[in-house]
Design an enzyme around this catalytic site. Structure first.
Site, short mmCIF file in Angstrom:
data_model
loop_
_atom_site.label_atom_id
_atom_site.label_comp_id
_atom_site.label_asym_id
_atom_site.label_seq_id
_atom_site.Cartn_x
_atom_site.Cartn_y
_atom_site.Cartn_z
N CYS A 1 0.86 -1.18 0.00
CA CYS A 1 0.00 0.00 0.00
C CYS A 1 0.91 1.23 0.00
O CYS A 1 2.09 1.12 -0.30
CB CYS A 1 -0.95 -0.01 1.20
SG CYS A 1 -0.11 -0.05 2.80
N THR A 2 0.39 2.39 0.35
CA THR A 2 1.17 3.62 0.25
C THR A 2 2.31 3.68 1.27
O THR A 2 3.46 3.89 0.92
CB THR A 2 0.26 4.85 0.43
OG1 THR A 2 -0.80 4.79 -0.51
CG2 THR A 2 1.05 6.14 0.20
#
Length: 344
Positions: free
Chosen positions: A199-200
């Protein structure tokens, strides 16, 4: 006791940050740990972070902390010392933004939530202590060279749209809580493969890795520090970069440039573009991709209706949007909400 909060208008604070020449650094961090009294912890953080010049968005819950902030670069060491004095946060990795001018935030918001990541998990047997194995950038590259490895993107579709890893699988859902069971179902026939989740900044994929283990998967990994840490490691160590495009971020920048590739297109004319904007119509605020030409032509609006709306007298606009709260749409581009954005 009244909740500590900012009392200056956000417009004024934004102007202050834009005009302030003080170098600032944008960082993000998270940690799953037990917080007995989130509200009192929140008030203490608010006072101490304010003193350090911190701006940003921080969520607290009994399960931990999730923060995206900026602060004067000169205060970085003082901030690190303060944070590391909190025992569960000692040595915590701080993700420094990839492409940053320090203008990412202009107000400090610290909110207490039920969870730092809304996951929809109600099973009391679920345990974040049982999570997947961390992989760094080098290990990620090695594992993804193995045909027995599946890479899963645990971000929203609008994040995936502008940038993602090679051969990554998108979980086609609008919310993280929907993605978790969907990811397990989609990978049901691949339980023996290596599964890497990313994810980020790492917070969502860490919880997703724990969920997959909870559902019986065995070889589950998650990218330590997410895309942000991966890109920084690639630069520092001279590794091959397997991420293409732009990394969407949840602040005023709406994106960090990782590679020069543009892998998405303008939602209005179809030309290559990867700049996310929010419709300037305060009754809309739809998040969408708009090229410079369409931005000028449509004056930052997402549709003909919104373009007409912003040219109404201000009093008429206020009357028409009375009672409408579109604040949540600033980071919302649910597919079900997307209109036909094509323009002639």
């Amino acid at each position: 006791m009244a909740v500590l909060h900012n009392r200056i208008s956000r417009k004024e604070l934004k102007e202050r940050i834009i005009n302030d020449p003080t170098p600032r650094t944008t960082i993000s961090f998270y940690c799953y740990f037990k917080i007995e009294e989130p509200k009192s912890f929140r008030d203490q953080l608010y006072k101490d972070f304010t003193a350090l010049g911190v701006m940003g968005r921080i969520y607290l819950a009994h399960e931990g902390i999730n923060a995206q902030i900026s602060l004067p670069t000169a205060n970085m060491e003082a901030f690190r010392t303060y944070l590391y004095a909190i025992e569960p946060l000692n040595g915590l990795r701080l993700n420094v933004a990839v492409d940053d001018d320090g203008k990412s935030f202009y107000v400090l918001d610290i909110k207490v939530r039920n969870k730092i990541v809304a996951d929809g998990i109600h099973d009391p047997a679920f345990d974040m202590a049982n999570k997947g194995k961390y992989v760094n950038a080098e290990q990620f590259n090695q594992l993804t060279n193995d045909p027995n490895t599946v890479v899963i993107d645990m971000r929203n579709h609008y994040e995936f749209e502008v940038g993602h890893f090679e051969k990554a699988i998108e979980i086609p859902s609008d919310t993280f809580r929907e993605q978790l069971p969907m990811a397990a179902d989609m990978m049901n026939d691949d339980k023996d493969k290596n599964i890497i989740m990313y994810c980020t900044g790492g917070i969502r994929c860490e919880k997703a890795s724990a969920y997959m283990l909870h559902k019986g998967f065995k070889n589950v990994f998650h990218l330590e520090g997410g895309i942000i840490n991966y890109v920084n490691q690639v630069k520092e160590k001279g590794l091959d970069n397997k991420f293409h495009g732009k990394n969407f971020v949840f602040d005023q920048r709406l994106g960090e440039r990782v590679t020069e590739e543009i892998i998405s297109s303008c939602h209005q004319c179809g030309k290559p573009a990867d700049t996310h904007v929010n419709c300037v119509n305060d009754a809309c605020h739809l998040l969408f991709i708009q090229c410079e030409e369409c931005n000028q032509k449509m004056e930052g609006t997402c549709s003909k209706e919104c373009h007409e709306f912003i040219h109404l007298p201000e009093e008429e606009q206020k009357r028409l949007r009375s009672g409408i709260d579109k604040g949540r749409n600033v980071f919302n581009k649910a597919k079900s909400r997307l209109k036909d954005l094509k323009v002639e």
